[in-house]
Design a protein around this motif. Structure first.
Motif, PDB file in Angstrom:
ATOM      1  N   UNK A  86       0.825  -1.207   0.000  1.00  0.00           N
ATOM      2  CA  UNK A  86       0.000   0.000   0.000  1.00  0.00           C
ATOM      3  C   UNK A  86       0.861   1.260   0.000  1.00  0.00           C
ATOM      4  N   UNK A  87       1.954   1.239   0.767  1.00  0.00           N
ATOM      5  CA  UNK A  87       2.864   2.385   0.781  1.00  0.00           C
ATOM      6  C   UNK A  87       3.483   2.592  -0.607  1.00  0.00           C
ATOM      7  N   UNK A  88       3.892   1.520  -1.246  1.00  0.00           N
ATOM      8  CA  UNK A  88       4.448   1.607  -2.596  1.00  0.00           C
ATOM      9  C   UNK A  88       3.441   2.239  -3.550  1.00  0.00           C
ATOM     10  N   UNK A  89       2.189   1.832  -3.437  1.00  0.00           N
ATOM     11  CA  UNK A  89       1.135   2.395  -4.289  1.00  0.00           C
ATOM     12  C   UNK A  89       0.950   3.884  -4.006  1.00  0.00           C
ATOM     13  N   UNK A  90       1.003   4.268  -2.742  1.00  0.00           N
ATOM     14  CA  UNK A  90       0.855   5.685  -2.376  1.00  0.00           C
ATOM     15  C   UNK A  90       2.002   6.524  -2.944  1.00  0.00           C
ATOM     16  N   UNK A  91       3.198   5.995  -2.892  1.00  0.00           N
ATOM     17  CA  UNK A  91       4.355   6.719  -3.439  1.00  0.00           C
ATOM     18  C   UNK A  91       4.192   6.878  -4.944  1.00  0.00           C
ATOM     19  N   UNK A  92       3.797   5.814  -5.621  1.00  0.00           N
ATOM     20  CA  UNK A  92       3.600   5.886  -7.074  1.00  0.00           C
ATOM     21  C   UNK A  92       2.506   6.898  -7.405  1.00  0.00           C
ATOM     22  N   UNK A  93       1.416   6.873  -6.643  1.00  0.00           N
ATOM     23  CA  UNK A  93       0.339   7.849  -6.865  1.00  0.00           C
ATOM     24  C   UNK A  93       0.840   9.274  -6.662  1.00  0.00           C
ATOM     25  N   UNK A  94       1.657   9.490  -5.653  1.00  0.00           N
ATOM     26  CA  UNK A  94       2.230  10.811  -5.385  1.00  0.00           C
ATOM     27  C   UNK A  94       3.073  11.273  -6.569  1.00  0.00           C
ATOM     28  N   UNK A  95       3.948  10.396  -7.064  1.00  0.00           N
ATOM     29  CA  UNK A  95       4.807  10.748  -8.196  1.00  0.00           C
ATOM     30  C   UNK A  95       4.000  10.932  -9.486  1.00  0.00           C
ATOM     31  N   UNK A  96       2.832  10.306  -9.557  1.00  0.00           N
ATOM     32  CA  UNK A  96       1.950  10.455 -10.719  1.00  0.00           C
ATOM     33  C   UNK A  96       1.278  11.820 -10.757  1.00  0.00           C
ATOM     34  N   UNK A  97       1.356  12.552  -9.680  1.00  0.00           N
ATOM     35  CA  UNK A  97       0.723  13.870  -9.611  1.00  0.00           C
ATOM     36  C   UNK A  97       1.715  15.014  -9.792  1.00  0.00           C
ATOM     37  N   UNK A  98       2.985  14.707  -9.986  1.00  0.00           N
ATOM     38  CA  UNK A  98       4.010  15.746 -10.111  1.00  0.00           C
ATOM     39  C   UNK A  98       4.509  15.775 -11.553  1.00  0.00           C
ATOM     40  N   UNK A  99       4.235  16.873 -12.234  1.00  0.00           N
ATOM     41  CA  UNK A  99       4.675  17.018 -13.627  1.00  0.00           C
ATOM     42  C   UNK A  99       6.034  17.692 -13.683  1.00  0.00           C
ATOM     43  N   UNK A 100       6.691  17.549 -14.822  1.00  0.00           N
ATOM     44  CA  UNK A 100       7.951  18.264 -15.027  1.00  0.00           C
ATOM     45  C   UNK A 100       7.725  19.774 -14.919  1.00  0.00           C
ATOM     46  N   UNK A 101       6.581  20.239 -15.387  1.00  0.00           N
ATOM     47  CA  UNK A 101       6.283  21.673 -15.321  1.00  0.00           C
ATOM     48  C   UNK A 101       6.243  22.162 -13.876  1.00  0.00           C
TER      49      UNK A 101
END
Length: 162
Positions: free
Chosen positions: A112-127
Motif C-alpha cells: 500500500x505504501x508503494x502504491x501511495x508513493x507511485x500515486x504521489x509521483x503520478x501527480x508531479x509534472x515536469x512543469x
C-alpha cells in the motif's frame, strides 16, 4: 522504499531536458556535464525513454533530445516507469515470499505504501518541478559552472531558463 540510481538519474535528466529545451534539442553530453551522470548511462536511459515516447531524438548538427510533449504532460511516475524502475517498499520486491516463501504480516502495508508513493509521483509534472524556485536556483548554478572559460557571466541571469 528504494528508488535506485536508474530512476533518480532518469528523473534528473528529464528535468534538465525540460529546463533547457527552450533553445532546441539538448545533447546528452550537456546533460552529462551539468548533472554528473556518465554519457553511456544517459544513452541507456534515453533509449528507454525514447521507446516509451517520452523523448524524441533529433539527428544531425545541433541535434540531441527534446521532450515528446509539453512539460505539464509528463509526470515523474511515467519517467520512473519508463526505465523499468519500481518504487517498492516491500522487502520481497512484491513477490509475497517475505517469510520463508509466504506473505509476511506487513506485506500488504508495504504494498500500500508503494502504491501511495507511485500515486504521489503520478501527480508531479515536469512543469511543476521547472516552476519551483529551488529547482531554478540549482539549474542557474549548474549553468554557471558548466560555462566555458571566457564566458561573460554578467549576462547569464537574463539568459537562463528563458
Amino acid at each position: 522504499m528504494r528508488l535506485t540510481t536508474k530512476g533518480r538519474y532518469a528523473v534528473t535528466a528529464m528535468l534538465d531536458l525540460a529546463l533547457h529545451s527552450s533553445k532546441g534539442p539538448v545533447s546528452l553530453s550537456d546533460i552529462s556535464e551539468r548533472q554528473g551522470i556518465s554519457l553511456s548511462y544517459l544513452e541507456q536511459l534515453f533509449s528507454k525513454l525514447r521507446k516509451k515516447a517520452l523523448v524524441i531524438s533529433v539527428r544531425g548538427p545541433g541535434g540531441g533530445y527534446r521532450l515528446s510533449r509539453s512539460n505539464d504532460d509528463i509526470y515523474v511516475a511515467q519517467i520512473v516507469d519508463a526505465v523499468n524502475e519500481s518504487v517498492d517498499a516491500t522487502g520481497c520486491k512484491g513477490r509475497s515470499d517475505c517469510q520463508s516463501g509466504h506473505t509476511c504480516l506487513t506485506h500488504h502495508l508495504w504494498c500500500d505504501l508503494s502504491d501511495q508513493i507511485h500515486d504521489f509521483l503520478s501527480q508531479i509534472s515536469l512543469e511543476q518541478l521547472v516552476r519551483r524556485n529551488d529547482v531554478r536556483q540549482v539549474a542557474e548554478r549548474q549553468n554557471l559552472e558548466s560555462r566555458p572559460l571566457g564566458f561573460d557571466s554578467s549576462k547569464i541571469s537574463a539568459a537562463i531558463l528563458d
